[in-house]
Design a protein around this motif. Sequence first.
Motif, short mmCIF file in Angstrom:
data_model
loop_
_atom_site.label_atom_id
_atom_site.label_comp_id
_atom_site.label_asym_id
_atom_site.label_seq_id
_atom_site.Cartn_x
_atom_site.Cartn_y
_atom_site.Cartn_z
N CYS A 121 5.51 3.75 -10.67
CA CYS A 121 6.47 3.35 -9.69
C CYS A 121 5.05 1.98 -8.97
CB CYS A 121 5.90 3.63 -8.19
SG CYS A 121 7.33 5.29 -8.31
N ARG A 122 4.24 2.38 -9.54
CA ARG A 122 3.65 0.82 -9.39
C ARG A 122 3.26 -0.55 -10.14
NH1 ARG A 122 -0.42 1.11 -5.53
NH2 ARG A 122 -1.62 -0.69 -6.90
N THR A 123 4.20 -1.96 -9.78
CA THR A 123 4.14 -3.03 -10.58
C THR A 123 2.94 -3.59 -10.91
OG1 THR A 123 3.62 -4.31 -8.36
CG2 THR A 123 6.44 -3.75 -9.63
N ASP A 124 1.57 -2.75 -10.92
CA ASP A 124 0.48 -3.60 -11.32
C ASP A 124 -0.10 -2.47 -11.96
OD1 ASP A 124 -0.66 -1.73 -9.41
OD2 ASP A 124 -1.76 -3.19 -8.38
N VAL A 125 0.12 -1.66 -12.59
CA VAL A 125 -0.66 -0.62 -13.70
C VAL A 125 -0.79 -0.76 -14.48
CG1 VAL A 125 -0.55 1.48 -12.09
CG2 VAL A 125 1.62 0.44 -13.82
N SER A 126 0.02 -1.81 -15.56
CA SER A 126 -0.09 -2.51 -16.81
C SER A 126 -0.74 -3.40 -17.31
CB SER A 126 1.44 -3.26 -17.65
OG SER A 126 1.35 -4.08 -18.53
N HIS A 141 -0.40 12.33 -8.22
CA HIS A 141 -0.86 11.68 -7.62
C HIS A 141 -0.50 10.40 -8.39
CE1 HIS A 141 -0.13 12.46 -3.51
NE2 HIS A 141 -1.56 12.30 -2.88
N ALA A 142 -0.91 10.73 -9.81
CA ALA A 142 -1.13 9.95 -11.00
C ALA A 142 0.59 9.44 -11.25
CB ALA A 142 -2.64 10.91 -11.76
N TYR A 143 1.59 11.28 -11.22
CA TYR A 143 2.18 9.86 -12.34
C TYR A 143 2.91 9.11 -11.82
CZ TYR A 143 7.28 11.39 -14.58
OH TYR A 143 7.91 11.67 -14.91
N GLY A 198 0.81 -1.12 -0.25
CA GLY A 198 -0.33 -0.01 0.41
C GLY A 198 0.57 1.38 0.17
N ALA A 199 2.07 0.81 -0.11
CA ALA A 199 2.93 2.23 -0.71
C ALA A 199 2.57 3.65 -1.38
CB ALA A 199 4.67 1.46 -0.43
N TYR A 200 1.76 3.29 -2.39
CA TYR A 200 1.43 3.27 -3.65
C TYR A 200 -0.01 3.67 -3.40
CZ TYR A 200 6.15 2.92 -4.59
OH TYR A 200 7.92 3.03 -5.18
N ASP A 201 -0.73 4.16 -2.61
CA ASP A 201 -2.65 3.53 -2.46
C ASP A 201 -2.57 5.05 -1.88
OD1 ASP A 201 -2.34 1.12 -3.48
OD2 ASP A 201 -3.23 0.09 -1.60
N TYR A 202 -3.56 5.63 -2.61
CA TYR A 202 -4.11 7.41 -2.25
C TYR A 202 -6.01 6.66 -1.87
CZ TYR A 202 0.47 8.30 -2.71
OH TYR A 202 2.18 8.43 -3.26
N LYS A 203 -6.77 7.03 -1.45
CA LYS A 203 -7.50 7.34 -1.04
C LYS A 203 -7.96 7.88 -2.65
CE LYS A 203 -11.66 7.79 2.03
NZ LYS A 203 -11.68 8.77 3.64
#
Length: 755
Positions: free
Chosen positions: A468-473, A461-463, A437-442
């Motif tokens: 950084c996230r590994t699950d965006v692809s 935070h979109a950029y 959850g390091a890159y989870d933004y509400k």
Amino acid sequence: MENGSNSDSLEKADTSRGRGNKLGSMLSKIEPFVPKRDRNLNPGELRSWAKRTGFVSYLSGETSTARSTERFDSSTGFHVERGGRDQRASELSPKIEIDPILGRTRPNGGIEIEMVSGSGSGSSSGQRRGTVADESGNRLGEKVEERKVGLNGNVNGIGNRNGTVNAVENRNGNGNGVPGVTPAVVEQKNDEGKGERDVEVGMYAGGDEPGHGGWSGNHPGLRVGLRDNPGFGALIYYGLQHFLSLAGSLIFIPLLMVPVMGGTDKDTATVISTMLLISGISTIMHSSLGTRLPLVQGSSFIYLAPALVISNARDYRNLTEHKFRHIMRELQGAIIVGSVFQSILGFSGLMSLLLRLINPIVVAPTVAAVGLAFFSFGFPQAGSCVEVSVPLILLVLICTLYLRGISIFGHRLFRIYAVPLSVMITWTYAFFLTAGGAYDYKGCSADIPSSNILVDECRKHAYTMRHCRTDVSNAWRDAAWVRIPYPLQWGVPIFHFRTSLIMIIVSLVASVDSVGTYHSASLLVSSKPPTPGVVSRGIAMEGFCSMLAGLWGSGTGSTTLTENTHTINVTKMASRRAVVFGALFLILFSFVGKVGAILASIPLSLAASILCFLWALVVAVGLSTLQYTQTTSFRNITIVGVSLFLGLSIPAYFQQYQPESSLILPSYLVPYAAASDGPVHTVSKQLDFAINALMSMSMVVTLLVACVLDNTVPGSRQERGVYIWSRYEDLATDTSLQADYSLPGKVASLCCCSN
């Protein structure tokens, strides 16, 4: 007093009374010494005693190149040196010479040719007089005239006395890159008491290596030589190892290029698969029909800069629908035209003429400028996620520098697999950061495009989430298990004069880079460099393979990767059979769509981080070419310094004429948008675009400045480090050279450029 292996013979000579008064008067000046009773005698330790007496050892394989006076033979095209040994002997004893083995006088009548029995072979690329060995190891007894063939004044001598231990010497003609006419040679000792120049290498029993039935010409220091066949299992292992060490250069270019072109994750996966296919095909063709050196072909960084320039043209900035396909088709047309020019350059023989203008002083700054050009693109991309990028850069540096000497089961794993190991470890670390959850933004989602996000906090935070996230692809979900890339998969190529002119000049830069790689790699894997005809054949084959890349749509041309020399030096693997096996696996992986999808899901910040290291490596490999020149020459350092500075400063001048671009594009893409807004204005907008684009690329400006200066400023061939290529006559008479570079029998009879 130093010990030596010839003490007994000299003592006998000293006690003999029937030798004549002249010999006795000379021997009385020789200081006696006590021999050491040691089996591991090293004739190289006689150096200090030999300086005082004029004695020269014939057992250590040493030559007097560093103290020789060099001259150039215009009839042969080679540097010819006269050893300081003859000069020194003539000063001390002009008429009488002591036989170092028998301890008695002999007339100073030149150099003898001794027939060597047994299967042990001795070879030297800087022979005075010797014998030529055929493919089965038999001595032909042919006298070879004194000439130097090899590394710009380098001498590679291999002395084999007992068939089991070889004393190997590799020295630059100007003293290991230290310039000077008569530099002092300092012999340094290693831990085993051997001189640095006396290196022992293990050979196969009887001097033969498996898979050849005779002498193979294996270069000392390599695990697997150019023509070695270590076995099916070893070929697979070495082939995969070779390509894994080059993984960064093969797969990370699309990760940065496709998003700039407006492509999706699925497009990125498809381009990666296409690059793997083209790289495999190009490598096989180059190893079989090109120079036949074990050089991996692929998408070079040389083609990345023009691809970014064309992608950021003003015509494509406002495109929303099919933007990626339109830019890709434009690139395809430009690459095809540039590859046709490169093929003509090679097949017509014009490349052999251009070789006279291409030397280390030209190659070094040009290749270095290729890597330096991305300094504004590298870390600005990686810095979007410093908690991932910084650990990756540190980890790859630790593996390549601090852990390079660690051997596991006889293999330097950290040094060979530094890039894939570092990427896998850091990618796993980024996965845990994402899962934690390091890159989870509400209320924010990484799947929503930035232009459609209404909440200001989420837009900020979109950029970060995208980088950084590994699950965006979405590539893994969208890609098919089996997909074979095919020609014209993006549509019919588009041909424009402006982009075609850009790629023609870029293909010339790629040819210069390849020439430097050919020469450096040949000295690592073979005893002699290729002939100009072989170089032309390699350039022609690169042009043909780039044409395939343009038809398939990989986004870049295919050329010899600059990092090849580093990979060969690290892996100690130079078998072209192994490279072909690795290329076959690359083609197989390109047919599996999920492989490209996995690689496409690597976070962008991670890809940018590893490219920072690879671009720095390109700079280092380019500057290492200066080792063939006199590096302290004011002429050379001035040309290199001016070329690099102007190569960075002149493009910066052209890049400042873009007031509109700086407001639309990200900062790291602004330098690549000068083509549309540059200061050059002529009657033709197509020509304006091409000139502004070319002058905004550092590698083009650096090549132009370095080539003009190096070929107009006076300087000796030794000072400039002029490339010395083998001659056609050498290829016709030297069986080992034929086996290294000649085309296969049936193909050679059909090709007019085989030599």
